[in-house]
Every structure is written in structure tokens, then in C-alpha cells.
Design an enzyme around this catalytic site. Structure first.
Site, short mmCIF file in Angstrom:
data_model
loop_
_atom_site.label_atom_id
_atom_site.label_comp_id
_atom_site.label_asym_id
_atom_site.label_seq_id
_atom_site.Cartn_x
_atom_site.Cartn_y
_atom_site.Cartn_z
N LYS A 268 -49.92 -121.64 69.81
CA LYS A 268 -50.33 -121.40 71.20
C LYS A 268 -51.85 -121.24 71.31
O LYS A 268 -52.45 -121.65 72.30
CB LYS A 268 -49.64 -120.16 71.76
CG LYS A 268 -48.13 -120.15 71.64
CD LYS A 268 -47.46 -121.30 72.36
CE LYS A 268 -45.95 -121.10 72.40
NZ LYS A 268 -45.21 -122.23 72.96
N HIS A 288 -47.85 -127.64 77.36
CA HIS A 288 -46.70 -126.92 76.82
C HIS A 288 -45.44 -127.73 77.12
O HIS A 288 -44.64 -127.38 77.98
CB HIS A 288 -46.64 -125.53 77.48
CG HIS A 288 -45.62 -124.61 76.90
ND1 HIS A 288 -45.08 -123.57 77.62
CD2 HIS A 288 -45.05 -124.55 75.67
CE1 HIS A 288 -44.22 -122.92 76.86
NE2 HIS A 288 -44.19 -123.48 75.68
N CYS A 312 -36.45 -121.40 77.49
CA CYS A 312 -35.73 -121.99 78.62
C CYS A 312 -35.08 -123.33 78.25
O CYS A 312 -34.81 -124.15 79.12
CB CYS A 312 -36.65 -122.17 79.82
SG CYS A 312 -37.03 -120.63 80.68
N ASN A 316 -33.37 -127.26 72.83
CA ASN A 316 -32.07 -127.88 73.12
C ASN A 316 -32.23 -129.26 73.74
O ASN A 316 -31.55 -130.22 73.36
CB ASN A 316 -31.27 -126.98 74.08
CG ASN A 316 -30.58 -125.83 73.38
OD1 ASN A 316 -30.62 -125.74 72.16
ND2 ASN A 316 -29.97 -124.96 74.13
N ASP A 337 -42.22 -128.56 71.67
CA ASP A 337 -42.97 -127.47 72.31
C ASP A 337 -44.32 -127.86 72.89
O ASP A 337 -44.70 -127.35 73.93
CB ASP A 337 -43.18 -126.34 71.29
CG ASP A 337 -43.65 -125.04 71.92
OD1 ASP A 337 -43.16 -124.70 73.00
OD2 ASP A 337 -44.52 -124.37 71.33
N ASN A 426 -35.62 -112.28 70.71
CA ASN A 426 -36.67 -113.27 70.47
C ASN A 426 -36.81 -113.60 68.98
O ASN A 426 -37.85 -114.04 68.53
CB ASN A 426 -38.02 -112.78 71.02
CG ASN A 426 -39.07 -113.88 71.08
OD1 ASN A 426 -38.77 -115.01 71.46
ND2 ASN A 426 -40.29 -113.56 70.68
N ARG A 428 -36.57 -115.69 65.57
CA ARG A 428 -37.08 -117.07 65.46
C ARG A 428 -36.67 -117.74 64.15
O ARG A 428 -36.37 -117.09 63.16
CB ARG A 428 -38.61 -117.06 65.54
CG ARG A 428 -39.17 -116.58 66.87
CD ARG A 428 -39.16 -117.68 67.89
NE ARG A 428 -39.52 -117.23 69.23
CZ ARG A 428 -39.99 -118.04 70.19
NH1 ARG A 428 -40.15 -119.33 69.93
NH2 ARG A 428 -40.27 -117.58 71.38
N GLY A 553 -25.51 -130.84 76.21
CA GLY A 553 -25.37 -132.28 76.13
C GLY A 553 -25.21 -132.95 77.48
O GLY A 553 -25.63 -134.11 77.68
#
Length: 645
Positions: A268, A288, A312, A316, A337, A426, A428, A553
Site C-alpha cells: 500500500k 487499488h 470486499c 474472490n 489488489d 483480518n 491473512r 461464482g
């Protein structure tokens, strides 16, 4: 410290600050304060003890004198026990993992069930990005803009000098050379991160192209562009936690944290905050955004970039597997990302600057994201998940029943009846992108991939339909500038509150957000074949609070419509907010669990909700203090008029 040694250290620091002051970056005030700072208690309980370096490891210095001088300056300031020059080799990685296991920085997982994979636990006070302690340090507050925390550069440098003075005493200083972007891309950026954390080094090896490749790319030119990053754990105290960016200096300093988003300075910090500043200056876009490829059964391929706030569904969507009904369609991942995009031949071309995925674990399963699960089956570094008795990792939402007993992310006993979560919300994974079974074959192309569509989206329980298309680039910029999402655990603070997050860049834009909007508008003027712009919302809920859309999906059904719009072969209804698909425009065959009434609700634009939305747009623009370009103010007024006509 003996008096003569203290005098020498004082003179060294003074020379260092004087050198920077002459360049307009430091002031000499506070030197007396720095000289009288006593050794802090964090060094009594050193969380990052030094390691002994065997011959042939950690001694590969670069030839660039500017890098050598900079490292020497930081060495004099932080006073490490020794310096480890990283080269990115397998031998180096094996050595650092072994040392990390000895010092309990990592826990080895079951080799048969999770080959070459490890668990790391961060301090419970250090589990997410800390936007309140993240600063953009520009000469004037106006340059940082209203959405960033601003700090005056000279004062901030001086404060950081005080925090870093002696901070690596008794520790090893690691120098991590890396590049962001494919090795032959004109957009690729070089960085060097100094850190006292082995976790950072091991993570950077996954997330970037690290080591000798960066040293070769930089070469020996002392005037070459490269990012200077300094990180120290200190004592991981939130009261001394700062993540500071100096765009004009191409520099980042992070102290007091060990969490990835705050300390993997390539991600970031460089790729977005510094990257966005460089992008505006150099005429490209740092965003982003995920990048995916979608290929039809006929072999026609398009690439799509999508901006969603953290946690969010970016990963996926980037690894989407089409339902069986879409036989012959293929989705491939370029990045999950970050997208760097340049204009060529009137189009936007994008590269993924990263080399791995740093994804949110909870909710990830073979049902929700099979490709992510396959990616993390091996060679993965987990952070803040639970550890089962047989040496596997576990988290809420993982396939199968929960274990009868585990050690939770804090290191405490856990059972299914426990009140606390086993894995942090969160938590990871960091895994190499090469593990992804649907990695796009063009991911290493230096020229990038051509972008046909840009998608904005966030978590919205109401108001926003499943999908709509902006009228044009300027309207799409307005859609992106006003997008909002309900907050998640990816950043500290309240969860579930709606906040405006322009282009999903609110925490990541490294300069004035008004200038960022202008850069988007100006970019559109330079494009002769611009991407179409869309907005999606997978998270709309019914009156009883249940999700209306199955997501995962089945998002392929929306993606297909988007691609068909790019091909100009499917219709839509023109609404006040943009082009919305009719039910017959979407392939809804074999879509279980969604009734026609639910589909109508998903595509519905409710005037009363949008009146409030437009009012919130106005309040958001007002909160920015007059930096919003006139074109976007005009778009807002036009939107209001369309609802009133």
C-alpha cells in the site's frame, strides 16, 4: 553510554541531519532532545534479536553508491548489531526460516498437509492497517489534501529520527532490494526496504520480486529513481506507531508495527500512496484494483480492472470460477489488489506490480474461492489464524466442521463453544502468485494487458443495484469518486458503517484527492478507446436482512453482461444513474435461490434512496473543502435533475 561514545553518536546524528537539512528534508532542531533520549525498555525485551550470519549469506552488497550511502546513514542512526544484505536466494530463505523458527517468529505447520507453510502471530494490538497513524508528509497541507493525515516533513523526519535512534541495537538490520512490476515493464519501480523484522523479509520475498533482480535493474547510476523505505518494530507500542510517506523524496518510514499492511512497504505504501503521486507526475494511474482476464467459448478475451475496498471480495472476483452453466468460459488472474495502468495506442494497459497475494483468510473456502484455497495449500505464510492440534491452520468459514480444540490467534486454547473467534477477522495469507492455478499467461508481460472495462463496487445493503454502466468516462469518474462501502475489519475502527471511498483509494491516495480526480478526468481526455465503466454491488440485502445475490461464482453472470456491453451485443435500460440490464439481458438460467422478485429488487433504483444518496454525495464533496473539480459537481447536479425530471 560512555561520554565519549555519546559525543561521537551525537556528532554522527548531527552530521546526518545537517546533510538532510541542506536538501530541504530535515531540520536541526530537536537534536538536543535526540541526544538525551535514554535507551528505551523495548531493547530490554528485544522482539527482534540479532542473528549470526554464516559465510556467504547476507553479504551481497549492491554496487550503487547512493544505496550504500543511505544504508550507512541508517546504520549510524539505528545502530544494529549487524547488517544482512538480502539476495532473494533459496539458501537465504531457508536460513531465515530456520532462524525464525528458533526465535518463535514462525511456527512450522504440518508438512504433509501444508508443505513449506508457516504461522505467524502478530501482537494483539497490531492486527490491521492504522489509518489514523498513517501520514502524507508534503511541504504544504494542501498538497496532501483533505482526506489524508498531513504532517510537516521536517518535523516528522526529526520525530522519526528520535524514535529510530538506536532502535536496532542488538538486532539485525535487513536490507531488502525489490522491484514492483514485471522485470521488463517501463512502469516497474525499484525499492529498498530496511527492516529489523524477519517476518517482513520473508513476506517481501513472497509479495515482491526480491533480491538480485532489483539490484541489477537499479544498476550503478547514483541518480537512478528508487524508493527508500525504513521500518523498525521498536516495541510494537501503538503510542509510537507511525507510517509516514514523503512523496517528494520517494521515501517511507514505518515504526512501531509488525502488521503486513503497515510494514510491507512495497504494497500500500509504495504501490499506491507513493505510486499514485508518481503516477500523476509521470502520466499513468496507480489504482487499488484487481485485474482479471475473461475468455469466451469462442476464444475472444477481454481484461477487466475492478476497484473494491479491502475485504470486499477482490480476491474472490479475481479468481472467479464460472458456474457449470458457463461451460467454455475461462477467468484468469493478473492481479488481486493493485493495478498500474499506462496509456498506449489510446487504450489503458495494466500490469500487476505484485508477485503474490496478501488475502483475508476468514470466509475463504473451497466453496467460496477454490482457486484461493488451491493457492494457499503450500508455500504460504499465515498471520493470526488458529492452529489445530495436528498442525494445520483453521479459520471461521473454512470447509468442514471446526476442530474440537485449537490454539487461537492470540495463542490461547479455543473450542467451538468459545466466545472469541479462533482466527482474527483480518487474519491473512501471503502466498506466491505462481501458486494460482488460473494465473493469466500474460501476467509477466511488461507492456501489460489492455483494459476493456473498469468496475467500481463496495458493500451496500441498499440503494446500489446489482450492476449499472456509466454513461461515459466523466460520468464513470463521478461514479468512482462517490462510491461508498460498509467498513470491514481490514482497517482499525468501527465495522459496518458506510463511508465514501473514492475509487477504493480513500486510505491510499498519496496526494490531494481533488487533484487525483482531475488526473482521472485528464486521463480520460487522452484516451481514444477508453474502457467502459461499471458499478457493482454483490451485497444488497432484502428487508429481512438476507443477501439477495449469491455472489462468488455467480458473479460471472454480471461479468458476462459487462463483457457483452464491451462487445456492444446486449441491451440495457437507461436509468437516471446509468445503463441497467433488463432481466432478459442477464443469463439467469440455473441460478438457484433467486426469485424473479428478488432479481427485480436487485436491479431496482429507488428514487427515495437515491435522493438521500445524492444528498450524501453533496455532503461528501462539501467535506473536501472545495477541491472537487467542477466537472464532478456538474455530474452531481445532472444526476439530481434526472431524478426530478
Amino acid at each position: 553510554m560512555p561520554g565519549c561514545a555519546r559525543l561521537r553518536a551525537s556528532q554522527t546524528i548531527k552530521k546526518f541531519l545537517e546533510k538532510r537539512r541542506k536538501r530541504g528534508k530535515f531540520v536541526l532542531r530537536a537534536i538536543d532532545e535526540i541526544n538525551t533520549i535514554s535507551d528505551r525498555r523495548e531493547f530490554m525485551n528485544n522482539p527482534a534479536p540479532a542473528i549470526s550470519l554464516p559465510a556467504g549469506i547476507g553479504d551481497q552488497k549492491p554496487a550503487n553508491q547512493a544505496v550504500l550511502d543511505w544504508v550507512h546513514e541508517i546504520e549510524l542512526l539505528t545502530q544494529p548489531e549487524n547488517i544482512f544484505w538480502c539476495d532473494g536466494s533459496e539458501r537465504e530463505n531457508d536460513f531465515l526460516i530456520a532462524e525464525s523458527l528458533k526465535q518463535n517468529v514462525l511456527l512450522k505447520l504440518n508438512e504433509k498437509k501444508a508443505p513449506r507453510s508457516y504461522l505467524h502471530r502478530s501482537n494483539p494490538n497490531d492486527v490491521a492497517r492504522v489509518e489514523q497513524f498513517t501520514f502524507i508528509c508534503t511541504p504544504t497541507k494542501a498538497e496532501a489534501g483533505p482526506t489524508n493525515n498531513w504532517s510537516e516533513p521536517a518535523e516528522t523526519y526529526s520525530k522519526l529520527q528520535g524514535l529510530l535512534k538506536g532502535a536496532m541495537r542488538g538486532r539485525t538490520m535487513f536490507v531488502v532490494p525489490y522491484i514492483m512490476g514485471p522485470p521488463d515493464s517501463p512502469l516497474t519501480k525499484i525499492g529498498f526496504e530496511i527492516t529489523d523484522s524477519k517476518y517482513v523479509v520473508l513476506s517481501m520475498r513472497i509479495m515482491t520480486r526480491m533480491g538480485e533482480i532489483a539490484v541489477k535493474r537499479l544498476g550503478s547510476d547514483p541518480k537512478a529513481e528508487w524508493n527508500r523505505g525504513v521500518h523498525s518494530l521498536l516495541d510494537v507500542n501503538p503510542e509510537r506507531r507511525l507510517i509516514c510517506h514523503f512523496p517528494q523524496d520517494n521515501a517511507i518510514i514505518s515504526v512501531g508495527s509488525g502488521y503486513g499492511g503497515n510494514v510491507l512497504l512495497s504494497k500500500k505504501c509504495l504501490a499506491l500512496r507513493i505510486g499514485s503521486y508518481l503516477a500523476r507526475k509521470q502520466g499513468w494511474l496507480a489504482e487499488h484494483m484487481l485485474i482479471l482476464g475473461v475468455e469466451s467459448p469462442e476464444g475472444k478475451k477481454h481484461y477487466v480492472a475492478a476497484a473494491f475496498p479491502s475485504a470486499c471480495g477482490k480476491t474472490n472476483f479475481a479468481m472467479l470460477i464460472p458456474p457449470k452453466h458457463f461451460a467454455g468460459w475461462k477467468v484468469t488472474t493478473v492481479g488481486d489488489d493493485i493495478a498500474w495502468m499506462q496509456i498506449r495506442d489510446g487504450r489503458l494497459w495494466a500490469v500487476n506490480p505484485e508477485n503474490g497475494y496478501f488475502g483475508v483468510v476468514p470466509g475463504t473456502s473451497y466453496k467460496s474461492n477454490p482457486n484461493a484455497m488451491k493457492s494457499i495449500e503450500r508455500d504460504t505464510l499465515y498471520t493470526n489464524v488458529a492452529l489445530t492440534d495436528d498442525g494445520e491452520v483453521w479459520w471461521e468459514g473454512k470447509d468442514g466442521p471446526p476442530p474440537k480444540h485449537a490454539i487461537d490467534w492470540r495463542g490461547n486454547d479455543w473450542a467451538p463453544e468459545s466466545k472469541e473467534k479462533a482466527a482474527h477477522p483480518n487474519s491473512r495469507f501471503a502466498t506466491p502468485m505462481r501458486n494460482n492455478p488460473v494465473l493469466d499467461p500474460h501476467v509477466e508481460d511488461g507492456d501489460g494487458v489492455p483494459i476493456s472495462a473498469i468496475i467500481f463496487g463496495g458493500r451496500r445493503s441498499d440503494t446500489m443495484p446489482l450492476v449499472f454502466q456509466a454513461f461515459d468516462w466523466e460520468h464513470g469518474t463521478y461514479v468512482g469518486s462517490t462510491m461508498a462501502s460498509e467498513t470491514t475489519a481490514a482497517a482499525t475502527g468501527a465495522v459496518g458503517q458506510v463511508r465514501r471511498d473514492p475509487m477504493a483509494m480513500l486510505p491510499f491516495c498519496g496526494y490531494n484527492i481533488g487533484d487525483y480526480f482531475r488526473h482521472w478526468l485528464e486521463t480520460g481526455k487522452r484516451l481514444t478507446n477508453p474502457p467502459l465503466i461499471f458499478h457493482v454491488n454483490w451485497f444488497r440485502k432484502s428487508a429481512d436482512g438476507k443477501f439477495l445475490w449469491p455472489g462468488f461464482g455467480d458473479n460471472m453472470r454480471v461479468l458476462e453482461w459487462i463483457i457483452d456491453r464491451c462487445e456492444r451485443r446486449v441491451g440495457a435500460t437507461e436509468s437516471a444513474i446509468g445503463h441497467i440490464p433488463r432481466m432478459q439481458d442477464l443469463d439467469l438460467d440455473e441460478l438457484g435461490g433467486v426469485t424473479p422478485n428478488q432479481m427485480r429488487e436487485l436491479l431496482n433504483v429507488k428514487a427515495e434512496e437515491w435522493q438521500k444518496e445524492i444528498s450524501d454525495h453533496a455532503k461528501f464533496f462539501e467535506s473536501l473543502g472545495g477541491v472537487v473539480p467542477d466537472e464532478l459537481e456538474k455530474q452531481r447536479k445532472n444526476l439530481a435533475e434526472r431524478f426530478n425530471s
